[in-house]
Motif scaffolding. Sequence first.
Motif, PDB file in Angstrom:
ATOM      1  N   UNK A 220      40.426 -18.855  22.494  1.00  0.00           N
ATOM      2  CA  UNK A 220      41.493 -18.153  21.784  1.00  0.00           C
ATOM      3  C   UNK A 220      42.457 -17.487  22.747  1.00  0.00           C
ATOM      4  N   UNK A 221      41.922 -16.890  23.810  1.00  0.00           N
ATOM      5  CA  UNK A 221      42.772 -16.277  24.839  1.00  0.00           C
ATOM      6  C   UNK A 221      43.679 -17.343  25.457  1.00  0.00           C
ATOM      7  N   UNK A 222      43.103 -18.487  25.813  1.00  0.00           N
ATOM      8  CA  UNK A 222      43.885 -19.547  26.451  1.00  0.00           C
ATOM      9  C   UNK A 222      45.000 -20.051  25.545  1.00  0.00           C
ATOM     10  N   UNK A 223      44.788 -19.966  24.253  1.00  0.00           N
ATOM     11  CA  UNK A 223      45.768 -20.513  23.317  1.00  0.00           C
ATOM     12  C   UNK A 223      46.856 -19.513  22.939  1.00  0.00           C
ATOM     13  N   UNK A 224      46.519 -18.251  22.823  1.00  0.00           N
ATOM     14  CA  UNK A 224      47.459 -17.295  22.245  1.00  0.00           C
ATOM     15  C   UNK A 224      48.027 -16.268  23.228  1.00  0.00           C
ATOM     16  N   UNK A 225      47.327 -15.995  24.330  1.00  0.00           N
ATOM     17  CA  UNK A 225      47.809 -14.957  25.251  1.00  0.00           C
ATOM     18  C   UNK A 225      48.884 -15.548  26.164  1.00  0.00           C
ATOM     19  N   UNK A 228      51.522 -14.187  31.625  1.00  0.00           N
ATOM     20  CA  UNK A 228      52.233 -13.252  32.483  1.00  0.00           C
ATOM     21  C   UNK A 228      51.480 -13.090  33.802  1.00  0.00           C
ATOM     22  N   UNK A 229      52.185 -12.592  34.807  1.00  0.00           N
ATOM     23  CA  UNK A 229      51.566 -12.268  36.084  1.00  0.00           C
ATOM     24  C   UNK A 229      51.409 -10.750  36.178  1.00  0.00           C
ATOM     25  N   UNK A 230      50.193 -10.313  36.457  1.00  0.00           N
ATOM     26  CA  UNK A 230      49.874  -8.896  36.508  1.00  0.00           C
ATOM     27  C   UNK A 230      49.697  -8.484  37.969  1.00  0.00           C
ATOM     28  N   UNK A 231      50.401  -7.438  38.369  1.00  0.00           N
ATOM     29  CA  UNK A 231      50.295  -6.943  39.743  1.00  0.00           C
ATOM     30  C   UNK A 231      49.127  -5.983  39.859  1.00  0.00           C
ATOM     31  N   UNK A 232      48.300  -6.198  40.855  1.00  0.00           N
ATOM     32  CA  UNK A 232      47.130  -5.355  41.094  1.00  0.00           C
ATOM     33  C   UNK A 232      47.541  -4.173  41.972  1.00  0.00           C
ATOM     34  N   UNK A 233      47.260  -2.919  41.534  1.00  0.00           N
ATOM     35  CA  UNK A 233      47.651  -1.753  42.339  1.00  0.00           C
ATOM     36  C   UNK A 233      47.020  -1.784  43.724  1.00  0.00           C
ATOM     37  N   UNK A 234      47.829  -1.384  44.735  1.00  0.00           N
ATOM     38  CA  UNK A 234      47.395  -1.264  46.134  1.00  0.00           C
ATOM     39  C   UNK A 234      47.050  -2.615  46.764  1.00  0.00           C
ATOM     40  N   UNK A 239      47.960 -11.516  39.599  1.00  0.00           N
ATOM     41  CA  UNK A 239      46.996 -12.366  38.911  1.00  0.00           C
ATOM     42  C   UNK A 239      47.605 -12.850  37.602  1.00  0.00           C
ATOM     43  N   UNK A 240      47.268 -14.064  37.269  1.00  0.00           N
ATOM     44  CA  UNK A 240      47.770 -14.650  36.035  1.00  0.00           C
ATOM     45  C   UNK A 240      46.959 -14.136  34.846  1.00  0.00           C
ATOM     46  N   UNK A 241      47.672 -13.722  33.819  1.00  0.00           N
ATOM     47  CA  UNK A 241      47.006 -13.240  32.626  1.00  0.00           C
ATOM     48  C   UNK A 241      46.348 -14.382  31.861  1.00  0.00           C
ATOM     49  N   UNK A 242      46.924 -15.559  31.944  1.00  0.00           N
ATOM     50  CA  UNK A 242      46.369 -16.733  31.260  1.00  0.00           C
ATOM     51  C   UNK A 242      46.414 -17.920  32.206  1.00  0.00           C
TER      52      UNK A 242
END
Length: 883
Positions: A220-225, A228-234, A239-242
């Motif tokens: 379900x995550x792979x299909x609907x999310x 986006x790319x999420x930046x890791x603090x420090x 990282x890719x959200x999906x």
Amino acid sequence: MADQSSSKPSAAVPEQRLLADEQYSDHDITPKATPGPSQSREPPEPSSPRSPVARLKESLNKARPALFGDHLTNPFEYDDDDDTSENELLLDPNLPANYEDRHRPLPRHPPSSVRSHKRPSHDDGDAADALELDSLNSQDPLETSDHEEEVENSPYPEVRAAVSPYDDPTLPCNTIRAWTIGLSLIFLGASMNTLFSLRSPSISLGALIAQVIAWPLGHGWARFVPDYHVKIPFVKQKLRLNPGGFNIKEHAIIVVMASVSFGVAYATDIILAQKVFYKQDFGLMWQLLLTISTQSLGYGIAGMMRRFLVYPAGMIWPGNLVSVTLMNAMYEEEETKGGEGDGTVHGGKGVGVGGSMPRYRWFSVVTAVACVYYFVPGFLAQFLSSFAFVTWTAPENAVVNQLFGYSTGLSLLPITFDWTQISGFVGSPLIPPWHAIANTMIGVLTFFVFLAATLHYSGAWYSWYLPMSDSNTYDNTGKQYDVSRVLSPDYRLDEEAYKNYSPLFLSTTFALSYGLSFAAITSLIVYTYLHHGKTIWKQYKSSTTEKADIHMKLMRRYKEAPTWWYMSLFGLMLGLGFLTVLAWPTNMTWWAFLLAVFISFVFSLPIGIIQAVTNNQIGLNVLTEFVYGYIQPGRPLGLMIFKTFGYITMSQALTFVSDLKFGHYMKIPPRTMFMAQVVATTFSCFVQVFTLNYALNYIPGVCTPTQPEHFSCPGGKVFFSASVIWGLIGPARIFSPGQIYSSLFLFFILGAVTPVVIYLLARRRPKSWLRFLMAPLIFGGAGSIPPATPLNYLSWGIVGFVFQYWIKKKHFGWWSRLNFLTSSGLDLGLALATLVIFFVFTLNEIDPPKWWGNEVVTGTVDYKGTAVQMRVGAGESFGPTTW
């Protein structure tokens, strides 16, 4: 507390696993070698959608004869003359298996013979080349420079049947998706299991539930999310959200996180016994330090044991093979459908209920029905939960209630319409193979029905003044033992007060359970020597000299988690353990703490080797109780801590090693495995401690026998009783020669002799049912009695017979498709209904309806715990005059 057998001093018994199979030829005993470059490969036949279980059956069918030997007729199996019969697989056959075929090496070929195999990628649908062995050898600093010839696959047929010899290194597993789903399931599973462990019967959600639930969540995550790319603090990294399709390695990481976190920490029993029964509270910080240190100290041992218990091909860990096979089968099914698999497996003619329904739709239906139905026996009509109708006709008759009662009786008519009673203490009867269920039933009927009744009505151990079956301790007036009367202000035994008060007495089944614990220890040692001794020794010797198999070569692509990581964690947890023991008044000396850790460390390797080969783990709980009970008697809290560090550290270490082997088979990068295990374990400790304190503070009447929603703390009560028996009063005053229960030491001899007798008889009649008798399972299979009752085990055995023998034989198509999902659905539905009842009714002080169906159960002396044949008068007592 997760399983109540671990909360009482009983030896660990073989954990039986089940594999689905098809009929095979008894003469086809030669393992099939992997074709080399000179051997022609037949073109594959066109594929068609098949179930994961069908693929599992196909692969296991090839390796079965080498694994299990010829099929023999016996009462635990099915009739070979019946065309619909299915043979029962035994991972642990009673007679020594023929390991000549098992150890026969495959034809050797140069590394170049392993070609690149295209496998569908789960990352954006792009195909990726599987790892080439040549590239591994060129990158591997540990590989010899002269390119010695290596086998293409594992030399062990059971591993070849279950584990793929290929790896797709492009599959991401250390993803935001895996961590989010994994941590969410940890929170739900750890909190629910901690809460449910206070119920009687308890409910436990295992890693299989997480494996089943993670599949639709991941897809379900792979299909609907959105991706986006999420930046890791420090960290200069995004990282890719999906990261594309949900893949098998992400799924495996989630299963590992659930495996190390779903089980309720043993240390919570210490907190429960201390706060509820001893009325002692050291505060939240002590609870967290105790739980984290006892749960994580085993990581250091696991890290040091990897080279002996994980890396060698001979260390198989059979318990992982089913999980690996089912995991692979789920994703092979998906690949067959072009990445659109939904678990649908169309049944053939005669499949029955659920015929061609998608598997996850069936799972959802079973979960919903089980959830709704539980409100009937669990809240609206509780007489259906324990249908002991004979006791309703004579509620005050002690003998009738002792024989037919469900709470403190023998349940001679085990009728229940409540899945909690069936699976609560023992687990789902839809999982173990029929032979394991049958052996357990032999032990229940022999010892907890016939022998218990014989001893009780003969007056042994002053039983006429005591209940037939419960987990309480009693004084010489028939009342529950008042521990406060023999406790000194510093929570030690006041010997003078003890001599002026009373010796300690146990119910008949409680006393028998200790004797059977003794027998289970010696029987498991003798059984392992007789049936697996040569194999263990052969595989241990080969493991120290054999060359790396394909799985070890594939894993060398990934950076290993350095040993100093594990050693640093071990040192940190050792320091926390010292702080826990010495900074609070635990009455435990520093050298006793080190002795407990030493016992765990020393026994981890030999017990780990036995478990890696036979799937049996020898428990150290009784051993640790014996040791501490004699070296430092009169210290109940010290006993509980010593047993936890001495037993659970070893058990946790082997659990971590087993998961490392699972990751080894699934080709999970070791550093990701380390992070997943450590984070999951630590997070679950916080969840469990906070959940336990919440329950103790906000559940009305918690840990009392008459709690309306059955939150009576059965595991904590047994743990407390064990601390009184072994820690406060000590084994020298209870089991040593001349004491009331000294005769129980005879079970040590009985446990050692019985496997030999069975072995010799089975050798004389190798085609008889005797070869399927397993002494450790007969003695230790019912290790949860008490607090469990014969009702739980007998009803469990009846349902197990229906599903694991009758349905499997007559309706194998249905069984192979839906049996395990049905089990998971029943467990999950029950858990959800229990949560609803707790949060909606219990916390709002809404009691069950007051009518005959809810009140008839509570009106019997069985329910009240007062079903005794004789009572003493005022100022009188029974038992010895001096003690």
